[in-house]
Design an enzyme around this catalytic site. Sequence first.
Site, PDB file in Angstrom:
ATOM      1  N   ASP A 196       0.855  -1.169   0.000  1.00 13.14           N
ATOM      2  CA  ASP A 196       0.000   0.000   0.000  1.00 13.14           C
ATOM      3  C   ASP A 196       0.903   1.235   0.000  1.00 13.14           C
ATOM      4  O   ASP A 196       2.115   1.133   0.266  1.00 13.14           O
ATOM      5  CB  ASP A 196      -0.884  -0.039   1.248  1.00 13.14           C
ATOM      6  CG  ASP A 196      -1.797   1.164   1.351  1.00 13.14           C
ATOM      7  OD1 ASP A 196      -2.391   1.546   0.338  1.00 13.14           O
ATOM      8  OD2 ASP A 196      -1.900   1.733   2.460  1.00 13.14           O
ATOM      9  N   ASP A 233      -0.164   5.103   1.117  1.00 15.94           N
ATOM     10  CA  ASP A 233      -0.387   6.019   2.236  1.00 15.94           C
ATOM     11  C   ASP A 233      -0.555   5.239   3.535  1.00 15.94           C
ATOM     12  O   ASP A 233      -1.389   4.333   3.637  1.00 15.94           O
ATOM     13  CB  ASP A 233      -1.632   6.869   1.981  1.00 15.94           C
ATOM     14  CG  ASP A 233      -1.551   7.621   0.651  1.00 15.94           C
ATOM     15  OD1 ASP A 233      -0.480   7.571   0.019  1.00 15.94           O
ATOM     16  OD2 ASP A 233      -2.556   8.229   0.259  1.00 15.94           O
ATOM     17  N   ASP A 237      -1.703  -0.892   5.897  1.00 19.89           N
ATOM     18  CA  ASP A 237      -2.035  -0.409   7.231  1.00 19.89           C
ATOM     19  C   ASP A 237      -3.519  -0.531   7.551  1.00 19.89           C
ATOM     20  O   ASP A 237      -3.958  -0.079   8.620  1.00 19.89           O
ATOM     21  CB  ASP A 237      -1.599   1.050   7.390  1.00 19.89           C
ATOM     22  CG  ASP A 237      -2.369   1.992   6.477  1.00 19.89           C
ATOM     23  OD1 ASP A 237      -2.593   1.627   5.304  1.00 19.89           O
ATOM     24  OD2 ASP A 237      -2.752   3.089   6.933  1.00 19.89           O
TER      25      ASP A 237
END
Length: 372
Positions: free
Chosen positions: A8, A10, A128
């Site tokens: 991922d 961000d 995240d």
Amino acid sequence: MTRILFVDRDGTLIEEPADFQIDAYEKLRFVPGVIPAMLKLRDEGFEFVIVTNQDGLGTENFPREHFIGPHELMMQVFASQGIRFREVLIDESFPHENKPTRKPGIDLVLHYLRDRSIDLDGSAMVGDRDTDIEFARNLGIRGFKLGPGLESWESIAHALVDAPRTAVVERNTKETRIRVELDLDRSGTADIHTGLGYFDHMLDQIGKHGGFYLALRCDGDLHIDEHHTVEDSALALGQALRQAIGDKRGIGRYGAAAEQADEAGGGSEPLRGGIVLPMDETLARAALDFSGRPYFVFDGVFPREQVGELPTELVTHFFRSLCETAGLNLHLSVRGENAHHMVEASFKAFARALRQAIARQGRELPSTKEAL
């Protein structure tokens, strides 16, 4: 075959701001540890693919020109460190659209499922959010969730590159409640709590001088005495060692170490071969074999019945119990004048011998029987 680390963006490569849009240079911050971890993974042969949801990219609220500058700077920084991405895959839709290209959907990466040169079993996803882990599950690969109290980039690289030998053992009886965690391929400060200060200190020696991470917590019936706490801690630790080592392929199997007295103080003769370490007037020797056949031999007499809260009679009982569940053959001897030194030297000598025995030396099984 090629292993891919899907990542991922961000919150994983770069920190995510409060408004969830990295649309200005001053918002660009790298997640701690990401570059050294990715270099380690690169050197192991991993290739990198960014898979990111950028809600409404290209709309009035998130103009594409605001996205491009910080994104290209991020890519340049990674490239300057020797980290390059095979692809950058971006879904620009909103969550309510439920597009199959939006994580946890996998339409953006279907070509990796069709590519037979890709090792999906060895590939992984780092993100995240729960949607990143669901994406990994949908793709059939391993998923790591980054965040406080979860995974760090350091731990992810360790798990993927070092193939760590780990174990978690819980042993609960009416007398004790014990949890042991081991990582034989990662050193670190031991986390020991048994309610017996000196015993904690001795278990700490095993982790420190054994060269591995050890966490052991025991809630025992100390209102009765120390016996069950010491015995059951040994049984749980031995079980964890046996579990972490697994099929024993590649280990040294044998270990021999010695703690040697200062000649001026103890007058002992120097040991020949093995590891020799001084501890005042005390001399301890340890030799062990991960044979799978438990056997313990001890030679020594402690001049005191107790050191701290630990009865010295439980020292031999600890090692005997550990040998039973670890499948260890251990010979341990100690001589000296100070009981504290003698007990500590015994634990250190055992730990140093253990360090040799668990060291990785290839993939062969160290036995002519082809069974351990």
